[in-house]
Design a protein around this motif. Sequence first.
Motif, mmCIF file in Angstrom:
data_model
loop_
_atom_site.group_PDB
_atom_site.id
_atom_site.type_symbol
_atom_site.label_atom_id
_atom_site.label_comp_id
_atom_site.label_asym_id
_atom_site.label_seq_id
_atom_site.Cartn_x
_atom_site.Cartn_y
_atom_site.Cartn_z
ATOM 1 N N TYR A 1 -35.915 -3.077 35.902
ATOM 2 C CA TYR A 1 -36.671 -3.535 34.732
ATOM 3 C C TYR A 1 -38.091 -2.945 34.766
ATOM 4 C CZ TYR A 1 -39.151 -6.696 31.587
ATOM 5 O OH TYR A 1 -39.946 -7.200 30.582
ATOM 6 N N LEU A 2 -38.722 -3.003 35.932
ATOM 7 C CA LEU A 2 -40.091 -2.493 36.045
ATOM 8 C C LEU A 2 -40.137 -0.986 35.788
ATOM 9 C CD1 LEU A 2 -41.315 -4.493 39.193
ATOM 10 C CD2 LEU A 2 -41.702 -5.028 36.777
ATOM 11 N N CYS A 3 -39.156 -0.259 36.317
ATOM 12 C CA CYS A 3 -39.140 1.208 36.112
ATOM 13 C C CYS A 3 -38.966 1.554 34.636
ATOM 14 C CB CYS A 3 -38.008 1.857 36.917
ATOM 15 S SG CYS A 3 -38.293 1.847 38.686
ATOM 16 N N ARG A 4 -38.127 0.789 33.944
ATOM 17 C CA ARG A 4 -37.897 1.058 32.511
ATOM 18 C C ARG A 4 -39.103 0.664 31.666
ATOM 19 N NH1 ARG A 4 -33.070 -1.647 33.454
ATOM 20 N NH2 ARG A 4 -33.865 -3.503 32.405
ATOM 21 N N THR A 5 -39.770 -0.427 32.072
ATOM 22 C CA THR A 5 -40.808 -1.018 31.228
ATOM 23 C C THR A 5 -42.193 -0.401 31.461
ATOM 24 O OG1 THR A 5 -39.530 -3.047 31.481
ATOM 25 C CG2 THR A 5 -41.655 -3.278 30.422
ATOM 26 N N TYR A 6 -42.480 -0.018 32.702
ATOM 27 C CA TYR A 6 -43.838 0.468 33.013
ATOM 28 C C TYR A 6 -43.850 1.855 33.679
ATOM 29 C CZ TYR A 6 -44.804 -4.508 32.380
ATOM 30 O OH TYR A 6 -44.888 -5.780 31.875
ATOM 31 N N PRO A 7 -43.058 2.801 33.181
ATOM 32 C CA PRO A 7 -42.983 4.095 33.882
ATOM 33 C C PRO A 7 -44.334 4.818 33.977
ATOM 34 C CG PRO A 7 -41.930 4.241 31.714
ATOM 35 C CD PRO A 7 -42.231 2.800 31.962
ATOM 36 N N ASP A 8 -45.141 4.765 32.885
ATOM 37 C CA ASP A 8 -46.412 5.506 32.902
ATOM 38 C C ASP A 8 -47.372 4.906 33.933
ATOM 39 O OD1 ASP A 8 -45.635 7.216 30.779
ATOM 40 O OD2 ASP A 8 -46.027 5.584 29.377
ATOM 41 N N ARG A 9 -47.411 3.580 33.935
ATOM 42 C CA ARG A 9 -48.321 2.891 34.867
ATOM 43 C C ARG A 9 -47.890 3.147 36.321
ATOM 44 N NH1 ARG A 9 -52.305 -0.705 34.320
ATOM 45 N NH2 ARG A 9 -52.436 -2.568 35.622
ATOM 46 N N ILE A 10 -46.587 3.167 36.538
ATOM 47 C CA ILE A 10 -46.090 3.425 37.903
ATOM 48 C C ILE A 10 -46.487 4.831 38.344
ATOM 49 C CG2 ILE A 10 -43.978 3.762 39.288
ATOM 50 C CD1 ILE A 10 -42.681 1.532 37.501
ATOM 51 N N VAL A 11 -46.209 5.806 37.494
ATOM 52 C CA VAL A 11 -46.473 7.203 37.881
ATOM 53 C C VAL A 11 -47.969 7.429 38.125
ATOM 54 C CG1 VAL A 11 -46.426 9.582 37.016
ATOM 55 C CG2 VAL A 11 -44.386 8.131 36.824
#
Length: 449
Positions: free
Chosen positions: A49-59
């Motif tokens: 869920y986190l990878c799908r929802t916040y990809p830009d913030r994660i990267v």
Amino acid sequence: MDFVEAVKAAGVVGAGGAGFPTHVKLNAKAEWFLVNAAECEPLIETDKYLCRTYPDRIVETVKTIAGHLGASHAVIALKAKYQREMEALQGAIDKSGAPVELFGLRTFYPAGDEQTLVQQVTGRVVPERGLPLDVGCVVDNVGTVLAIADALEGKPVSEKFLSVTGAVSKTRMFHVPLGTPITEILKEAEITEHDYAVIVGGPMMGRMLKDKEAIQQAVVTKTTGNLLVLPADHYLVRRSELTEEQMIHRAATACIQCRMCTDMCPRFMIGHEVRPNMIMRNLWREKSISSNEEFEKAFGSAVNCCSCGVCEMFACPMGLSPRKMNEYAKKLLKERGINPERNMHPAAREAVEYRKIPTERLIARLDLSRYVTHDLPQFTEVKVKECMIPLSQHIGKPALPVVKAGDHVEKGALVAAAAEGLSVNIHTGMSGTVAEVTDKGIRICGEEE
Ligand code: SF4
Ligand code: SF4
């Protein structure tokens, strides 16, 4: 405020494991920064869920953390079959041009074991009872990366994303303040069973809550990522009822020394000395071994077990409990003051690539196939009226309360400060009045609307 101080102030701990304080881990230089998004236990949805929802913030945050560590490699590792998540992250990498790579893991358990992950991505093997940093790596869970992103903006860890799966009408995601009673979440989860148990975490390593009182007392902490609801008579619930004495007796009488527990052990496969079959073979004579040297020979390898559960939940054809017996042996070794030597340079065994546990086979073995769904989880709101924030949600000393009964606190306020030594700050995820401060936690009643 510098990077490590900001992470420390925000009370960030490893979101996917036992809650090791992140500021300690990040106070280092490393060649590799690895993000663990493997989510290898079945029936957990949070990291995806986190990878799908916040990809830009994660990267973006991965790039920042790698820069802080001086890492020449920044890698997000997740299962290759998670295509939506892979695409979302790749899109974010392409957009930002960040020097971050994706690593597609095979679908096996325990792909997300920190040491297995390091071996898979870098080919390096962490020493027995060592840290990834011993081989130039720092590993953080994807939820921890997002907590660091918040910390760098001055926002503390005070809420938690978690999924609810299993015997529920549909898989759901929740976002709740720390200390939320899990009963508040379960009320919204549309449980399909009258009598049920709850595993906090995943089916392999999670904490089983069988009786109503235990369920009523459980609250969401910084490390809670999933609640798995199961019928009260499910195989996993019944299995968890075996006593230590029963397990010892069964080991002594029914182990056929097939060695499957050892040969399939993920830590044995990366070259560590872990031999559960030896523990099982020697249990019957444990009380008669007087020499510590002999005792170490028989039981010493237990100290290298990470309690992943492959041996007892998948490998053993006799349904025995080598993991629990390893834990029992660890206790005995400690009592005798035996601390086996560590192999600082283990090498992965040849079979490491082909002796992996396919997740689908594991799900079938655990009798969980009926709960697997390919629908995306539904995000569900929950109104929390009261929370009980534990003072110990991490590895290290409990935090020390800085509020007293009657105080008014705003969401995000510090309610307990890190103790001296290894410890972390704790903040409230809801505004309200402090109703009670005990040696276990701080109860906060929310504001009436
Ligand atoms: S729980 Fe079993 S399989 Fe896992 S590390 Fe320990 S001995 Fe190996
Ligand atoms: S897999 Fe089971 S039966 Fe075989 S050696 Fe291990 S504990 Fe004994």
